[in-house]
Every structure is written in structure tokens, then in C-alpha cells.
Design a protein around this motif. Structure first.
Motif: not given
Length: 156
Positions: A123-127, A132-137
Motif C-alpha cells: 500500500x505504502x510507497x517507500x517515501x 510514517x517511520x519518522x512520525x512513529x519515532x
């Protein structure tokens, strides 16, 4: 760091802490420190994951049931952790509950790293996965530092 890598990093750290905990003798004082470390990481990880990753994925029909199972697994793990905290504070036999928590989380991590991650990658592109990873962290660190909603999970 993509969301998958960020989550796997926390999973690995939690597995390590749980492995150390269940290897302790029943009267080892290190258990107090380990249980607190597990509580802090599990709470911040679960809340940030639900807010950033699960809520984003809920919009995808193909993964709604998998996400609901993820929420349930978090609730079960948190319930076991609360039981562990109480048993530990009351000097009751805590090791069986620690082993159940370890097993439950390892099962959840395996399901997540295969089922949920595979669906998310489709579903998600690499970008998007990176964002999402940055927001999670960022959210996980904020929760851990500020104790956002921690009163619902602390047994101090």
C-alpha cells in the motif's frame, strides 16, 4: 528509517529485555529495572504504533481485520504487563506471567512483521513508509519522555 525498520528495532529490543527477564531467578532485584524498561518501551511503542501506523492502515479494507487483531494483541500484552507489575510489587510468583508476556509479544511481533508489514508494503510507497517511520519515532519519543497518557499504564 522506514516504519518497518523502526518497529522491528523496538521489537528486537523488547525481545531482548523479555529474554533477560525470564532468565532471572525469582528473587533477582534486576527484575524491577527490567519490568520498568519493558513497561516504558511497550507503552510508548504500542501507542505510537496505533496512532501512526495502525490508524493509517485502517483506511485499507484488505487489512482492517489484521489491524483489529493488532489492537487486541496490544491490549492482551498490556494486561499481562499490569499483572506482572502487581505480582512483582506484591512479591508473588511473577515468572509465569513474564513468560506469558514474552510468548504473547513474540507471537504478535511475528504476525505483524509478516502479515501486517507485507500488506503495508503493498500500500505504502517507500517515501510514505519513511514519513510514517519518522512520525512513529517522534511520537514514541514524545510519549516516552513526557509520559503522555502514562497514568493509564503506570502502577507506581
Amino acid at each position: 528509517m522506514k516504519i518497518y525498520e523502526a518497529l522491528e528495532k523496538d521489537h528486537k529490543h523488547l525481545k531482548h529485555l523479555l529474554k533477560k527477564l525470564v532468565a532471572l531467578k525469582d528473587d533477582d532485584e534486576l527484575r524491577f529495572f527490567l519490568i520498568e524498561q519493558i513497561r516504558r518501551l511497550l507503552f510508548s511503542h504500542a501507542r505510537a504504533e496505533e496512532s501512526v501506523f495502525y490508524n493509517t492502515l485502517q483506511e485499507v479494507d484488505a487489512v482492517k481485520n489484521i489491524i483489529l487483531h493488532g489492537y487486541q494483541a496490544h491490549l492482551e500484552a498490556e494486561s499481562l504487563l499490569r499483572s506482572l507489575q502487581v505480582m512483582n510489587k506484591m512479591n508473588l510468583s511473577w515468572k509465569g506471567t513474564a513468560k506469558k508476556l514474552k510468548d504473547k509479544l513474540e507471537e504478535h511481533f511475528q504476525e505483524e512483521e509478516t502479515g501486517i508489514f507485507d500488506e503495508a508494503r503493498s500500500v505504502f510507497s517507500d517515501f510514505e513508509a519513511e514519513a510514517i517511520g519518522v512520525s512513529f519515532n517522534e511520537l514514541r519519543q514524545k510519549i516516552e519522555q513526557e509520559g503522555v497518557l502514562s497514568s493509564t499504564f503506570d502502577l507506581n
